[in-house]
Design an enzyme around this catalytic site. Sequence first.
Site, short mmCIF file in Angstrom:
data_model
loop_
_atom_site.label_atom_id
_atom_site.label_comp_id
_atom_site.label_asym_id
_atom_site.label_seq_id
_atom_site.Cartn_x
_atom_site.Cartn_y
_atom_site.Cartn_z
CG HIS A 153 37.06 -25.20 33.42
ND1 HIS A 153 36.14 -25.35 32.40
CD2 HIS A 153 36.55 -24.25 34.23
CE1 HIS A 153 35.12 -24.53 32.60
NE2 HIS A 153 35.35 -23.85 33.71
CG ASP A 203 35.78 -28.05 30.32
OD1 ASP A 203 36.38 -28.38 31.35
OD2 ASP A 203 35.28 -26.93 30.16
CB SER A 213 32.11 -23.69 34.82
OG SER A 213 32.56 -23.00 33.70
#
Length: 297
Positions: A141, A171, A247
């Site tokens: 993402h 992911d 992230s």
Amino acid sequence: MSQNTDERYGLGEPRGPDFAPAPPPQGWSSGQVPPASWAAPVLPAAAGGGRGARLLVAAVLTAALVGGAAGAAAGWATGDRAAAPLAQSTAGPANGPGDLSDVAARVQPSVVSVEVRTGSGRGGGSGFVIDRAGHILTNAHVVEGAAEVGVVLSDRRRLTARVLGALPDQDLAVLSISPSDSPSPLVFGRSADVRVGDPVMALGSPLGLAGTVTGGMVSALDREVRLGDGGRRTALQTDASINPGNSGGPLVNARGEVIGVNTAIATLSRGGGGGSIGIGFAIPVDRAVDGAQRIIR
């Protein structure tokens, strides 16, 4: 959280986990507000280009990779370099010392900030070097819709990166830079050696603050959450502070071995506007290693 409206940070984008709401406590009607302990947390979604200060509820977004990363979304790639073996520890469980400063100093040079330009603005996240062939692991993402991708090393050098491939359902994504410019790779731990209570550190660039290190412990194993484009999957839960921009960064143990890839946080607010409340999630290391090897091959 205050941030420029033409920027977004990796954490809390559509690939993060959420929780299926539990039934309300006995005696609570649908018109009553349940206690905070019952509230079903969701991920905060950062502002994106052209969206102003609007917040997105991650639980209801399921967009696939588009734009410059569309070719990577298939989960495979035809790399121009042979896959290098990923180093994985056989040292067993890590019993952490009280002072982890030496571990942080050893790991930080291998952690990068990921900068992304899309058709609607800019964004970013974190990543880390996984082999000597110039491969960097991050979240899918983080590079979603990327037209251009770059990385910033710990010595502040900016390098152009290529999205080698991605697995949106996991992911995970792998970036490629020149091996001659690449820092040393981190060593992976093993999921079987991770225990609740183990001290851990999360490294990355929360809100664009490169080189940030936060500490905590493994709060739970095999926490079932919604992750990526797939269904519900298990993740490591940690109370190490994780915020938008973390992230794709590593969660490491007391030996500096990667035991997870930081992916998302939970909040008590349905609007998702808050930061860390001590409930963060990371993709378990064994799954991260398998996904990275699939992409590189």
